[in-house]
Design an enzyme around this catalytic site. Structure first.
Site, PDB file in Angstrom:
ATOM      1  N   ILE A 159      28.706   1.414  19.388  1.00 53.34           N
ATOM      2  CA  ILE A 159      29.310   1.759  20.684  1.00 53.34           C
ATOM      3  C   ILE A 159      30.199   0.616  21.156  1.00 53.34           C
ATOM      4  O   ILE A 159      31.280   0.830  21.723  1.00 53.34           O
ATOM      5  CB  ILE A 159      28.217   2.068  21.743  1.00 53.34           C
ATOM      6  CG1 ILE A 159      27.212   3.086  21.197  1.00 53.34           C
ATOM      7  CG2 ILE A 159      28.849   2.592  23.021  1.00 53.34           C
ATOM      8  CD1 ILE A 159      26.017   3.341  22.102  1.00 53.34           C
TER       9      ILE A 159
ATOM     10  N   LEU B 139      26.229 -10.163  14.033  1.00 53.26           N
ATOM     11  CA  LEU B 139      26.473  -9.303  12.859  1.00 53.26           C
ATOM     12  C   LEU B 139      25.182  -8.868  12.167  1.00 53.26           C
ATOM     13  O   LEU B 139      25.207  -8.472  11.008  1.00 53.26           O
ATOM     14  CB  LEU B 139      27.435  -9.970  11.858  1.00 53.26           C
ATOM     15  CG  LEU B 139      28.832 -10.288  12.402  1.00 53.26           C
ATOM     16  CD1 LEU B 139      29.727 -10.848  11.293  1.00 53.26           C
ATOM     17  CD2 LEU B 139      29.503  -9.049  13.011  1.00 53.26           C
TER      18      LEU B 139
ATOM     19  N   TYR C 258      11.031   0.684  22.907  1.00 51.29           N
ATOM     20  CA  TYR C 258      12.480   0.584  23.081  1.00 51.29           C
ATOM     21  C   TYR C 258      12.851   0.866  24.554  1.00 51.29           C
ATOM     22  O   TYR C 258      13.516   0.057  25.211  1.00 51.29           O
ATOM     23  CB  TYR C 258      13.181   1.574  22.141  1.00 51.29           C
ATOM     24  CG  TYR C 258      14.633   1.792  22.458  1.00 51.29           C
ATOM     25  CD1 TYR C 258      15.524   0.722  22.538  1.00 51.29           C
ATOM     26  CD2 TYR C 258      15.129   3.079  22.707  1.00 51.29           C
ATOM     27  CE1 TYR C 258      16.863   0.928  22.845  1.00 51.29           C
ATOM     28  CE2 TYR C 258      16.460   3.286  23.004  1.00 51.29           C
ATOM     29  CZ  TYR C 258      17.326   2.201  23.079  1.00 51.29           C
ATOM     30  OH  TYR C 258      18.635   2.418  23.399  1.00 51.29           O
TER      31      TYR C 258
ATOM     32  N   ILE D 158      13.873  17.254   9.492  1.00 52.54           N
ATOM     33  CA  ILE D 158      13.668  17.650  10.895  1.00 52.54           C
ATOM     34  C   ILE D 158      12.319  17.088  11.324  1.00 52.54           C
ATOM     35  O   ILE D 158      11.275  17.490  10.782  1.00 52.54           O
ATOM     36  CB  ILE D 158      13.664  19.184  11.044  1.00 52.54           C
ATOM     37  CG1 ILE D 158      14.999  19.768  10.559  1.00 52.54           C
ATOM     38  CG2 ILE D 158      13.386  19.575  12.485  1.00 52.54           C
ATOM     39  CD1 ILE D 158      15.028  21.299  10.547  1.00 52.54           C
TER      40      ILE D 158
ATOM     41  N   ARG E 141       8.152  12.581  14.920  1.00 51.18           N
ATOM     42  CA  ARG E 141       8.329  11.121  14.841  1.00 51.18           C
ATOM     43  C   ARG E 141       7.706  10.527  16.104  1.00 51.18           C
ATOM     44  O   ARG E 141       8.078  10.945  17.211  1.00 51.18           O
ATOM     45  CB  ARG E 141       9.836  10.818  14.779  1.00 51.18           C
ATOM     46  CG  ARG E 141      10.186   9.382  14.510  1.00 51.18           C
ATOM     47  CD  ARG E 141      11.693   9.204  14.364  1.00 51.18           C
ATOM     48  NE  ARG E 141      12.397   9.365  15.638  1.00 51.18           N
ATOM     49  CZ  ARG E 141      13.706   9.187  15.796  1.00 51.18           C
ATOM     50  NH1 ARG E 141      14.456   8.867  14.762  1.00 51.18           N
ATOM     51  NH2 ARG E 141      14.267   9.345  16.972  1.00 51.18           N
TER      52      ARG E 141
ATOM     53  N   GLY F  53       6.955   8.706  19.451  1.00 48.42           N
ATOM     54  CA  GLY F  53       7.817   8.119  20.482  1.00 48.42           C
ATOM     55  C   GLY F  53       8.931   9.029  20.958  1.00 48.42           C
ATOM     56  O   GLY F  53       9.675   8.667  21.866  1.00 48.42           O
TER      57      GLY F  53
HETATM   58  N1  UDP Z   1      15.768  13.360  14.080  1.00 50.90           N
HETATM   59  C1  UDP Z   1      15.459  14.198  13.026  1.00 50.90           C
HETATM   60  N2  UDP Z   1      15.784  13.790  11.758  1.00 50.90           N
HETATM   61  C2  UDP Z   1      16.404  12.608  11.504  1.00 50.90           C
HETATM   62  C3  UDP Z   1      16.720  11.766  12.581  1.00 50.90           C
HETATM   63  C4  UDP Z   1      16.391  12.171  13.863  1.00 50.90           C
HETATM   64  O1  UDP Z   1      14.895  15.275  13.226  1.00 50.90           O
HETATM   65  O2  UDP Z   1      16.670  12.305  10.328  1.00 50.90           O
HETATM   66  C5  UDP Z   1      15.491  13.799  15.454  1.00 50.90           C
HETATM   67  C6  UDP Z   1      14.697  12.788  16.266  1.00 50.90           C
HETATM   68  O3  UDP Z   1      13.317  12.998  16.079  1.00 50.90           O
HETATM   69  C7  UDP Z   1      15.185  13.108  17.674  1.00 50.90           C
HETATM   70  C8  UDP Z   1      16.630  13.557  17.475  1.00 50.90           C
HETATM   71  O4  UDP Z   1      16.722  13.937  16.108  1.00 50.90           O
HETATM   72  O5  UDP Z   1      14.457  14.171  18.210  1.00 50.90           O
HETATM   73  C9  UDP Z   1      17.636  12.480  17.746  1.00 50.90           C
HETATM   74  O6  UDP Z   1      17.216  11.303  17.054  1.00 50.90           O
HETATM   75  P1  UDP Z   1      18.128  10.030  16.880  1.00 50.90           P
HETATM   76  O7  UDP Z   1      17.336   9.072  16.039  1.00 50.90           O
HETATM   77  O8  UDP Z   1      19.466  10.436  16.359  1.00 50.90           O
HETATM   78  O9  UDP Z   1      18.356   9.481  18.339  1.00 50.90           O
HETATM   79  P2  UDP Z   1      17.292   9.100  19.497  1.00 50.90           P
HETATM   80  O10 UDP Z   1      17.108  10.351  20.312  1.00 50.90           O
HETATM   81  O11 UDP Z   1      16.047   8.606  18.847  1.00 50.90           O
HETATM   82  O12 UDP Z   1      17.983   8.033  20.253  1.00 50.90           O
END
Ligand code: UDP
Length: 341
Positions: free
Chosen positions: A30, A51, A159, A223, A294, A296
């Site tokens: 960004i 970096l 985070y 997913i 995942r 969190g």
């Molecule tokens: N996600 C997913 N597969 C991936 C990466 C992310 O299903 O390979 C899901 C993740 O669990 C979240 C959404 O996609 O619900 C966005 O995740 P990302 O890591 O891109 O951004 P975040 O929301 O964590 O900042």
């Protein structure tokens, strides 16, 4: 400060002065897009980056570059004395929800403690404007969507907590030191400019991982979680173009702007919808496998950015997901291996 002339900006940014800005993390995803926008608007930019996440090739050729770690307080003091910026935009941070659940120390150390050193150096240098990259992850699981700034902030991952702690520090420094903090709570940054795009050395984000499949660099995407309380069971996010995020930062430099602002489009897309959009944009039949949740991840994060619209005159120029993904796809096609190392 010099007065900018002949700069055609829409909305409220019409009397903006040219500002010398220190951009930490200006070699990152960004940050690099923001630097490009700042320079395009006539501002003078110093990029400070270690970096570790950023890339030398992502530093705009029109910016000065300082290779420096923010934990080097004396180095930061020297950098501020050398360049004399009038504002600081602080992007440099770790930003992976999943990683923060396994290595919280990395997040509290860098995003909170190290950032505090930068803030102290900023105050000591007499700089008042401090623009901070925060996140919708500070809200945790929101009580309602779309999410406005009045919602309680109860992060569910380190985070988000590391960013919220720093938000609170900024508000104390506003009271005590007269700081002018602008806190931007980004929703999901996505997309690319002509020149700058997303290249993480370890990629965990959804869109770049899907596009890697289209590039033939992986067999399929994953997913994470299909049993959420959302229309199709997968997480819903608000994807916002990095050019639109950058635009908000230009507006933040205006005198007397301060406070916290959500930056998102107000539209939620599920993981399945994002994959379908990527299939459509790339023309590739991307394979997706269903995996457990995942840790969190909140189920749904969608912004109300009315405050940014009203107070900053901010209107996203690339709100639809297809154009966001298209911009990312053309960048990835031109840079299949990302930036050179
Ligand atoms: N996600 C997913 N597969 C991936 C990466 C992310 O299903 O390979 C899901 C993740 O669990 C979240 C959404 O996609 O619900 C966005 O995740 P990302 O890591 O891109 O951004 P975040 O929301 O964590 O900042």
């Amino acid at each position: 400060m010099r007065k900018l002339s002949k700069i055609d900006l829409s909305g409220k940014v019409d009397n903006l002065l040219a500002v010398k800005v220190l951009v930490t993390g200006g070699a990152g995803y960004i940050g690099s897009a923001c630097v490009e926008e700042l320079i395009g608007h006539g501002h003078e930019v110093v990029v400070l980056d270690n970096l570790c996440e950023g890339h030398r090739d992502a530093v705009h050729p029109g910016a000065s570059f300082e290779l420096l770690d923010l934990s080097d307080r004396q180095g930061v003091d020297r950098c501020l004395a050398k360049h004399g910026p009038e504002a600081v935009i602080h992007f440099a941070a770790h930003a992976l929800v999943g990683e923060s659940m396994t290595n919280p120390s990395k997040y509290f150390t860098n995003n909170t403690a190290t950032a505090l050193g930068l803030l102290d150096a900023t105050v000591a240098a007499g700089i008042r404007k401090f623009v901070f990259s925060s996140t919708c992850a500070t809200y945790g699981v929101p009580e309602r969507v779309p999410m406005d700034e009045s919602l309680p902030q109860n992060p569910i991952n380190p985070y988000g907590e590391s960013k919220l702690m720093f938000e609170k520090i900024l508000l104390w420094y506003q009271k005590i030191h007269g700081l002018e903090p602008v806190i931007f709570r980004y929703f999901n940054a996505a997309g690319a400019t002509e020149n700058y795009g997303e290249h993480h050395r370890v990629e965990s984000h959804l869109i770049p991982n899907i596009l890697k499949c289209a590039l033939g660099q992986s067999d399929g995407c994953r997913i994470f979680g299909t049993d959420y309380d959302t229309p199709d069971g997968t997480c819903v996010r608000d994807y916002i173009h990095i050019v639109d995020l950058a635009d908000a930062h230009i507006r933040a430099l205006e005198p007397r702007i301060s406070g916290a602002f959500n930056l998102g489009n107000g539209d939620g897309y599920s993981v399945r919808q994002v994959i379908d959009t990527c299939r459509k944009v790339t023309g590739h039949n991307i394979k997706a496998t269903e995996e457990p949740r995942r840790p969190g991840d909140p189920p749904t994060l969608v912004a109300s950015a009315e405050k940014a619209r009203n107070e900053l005159g901010w209107t996203p120029r690339f709100p639809d997901l297809e154009s966001i993904v298209s911009s990312a796809w053309s960048w990835h096609q031109r840079h299949p291996l990302g930036y050179s190392e």
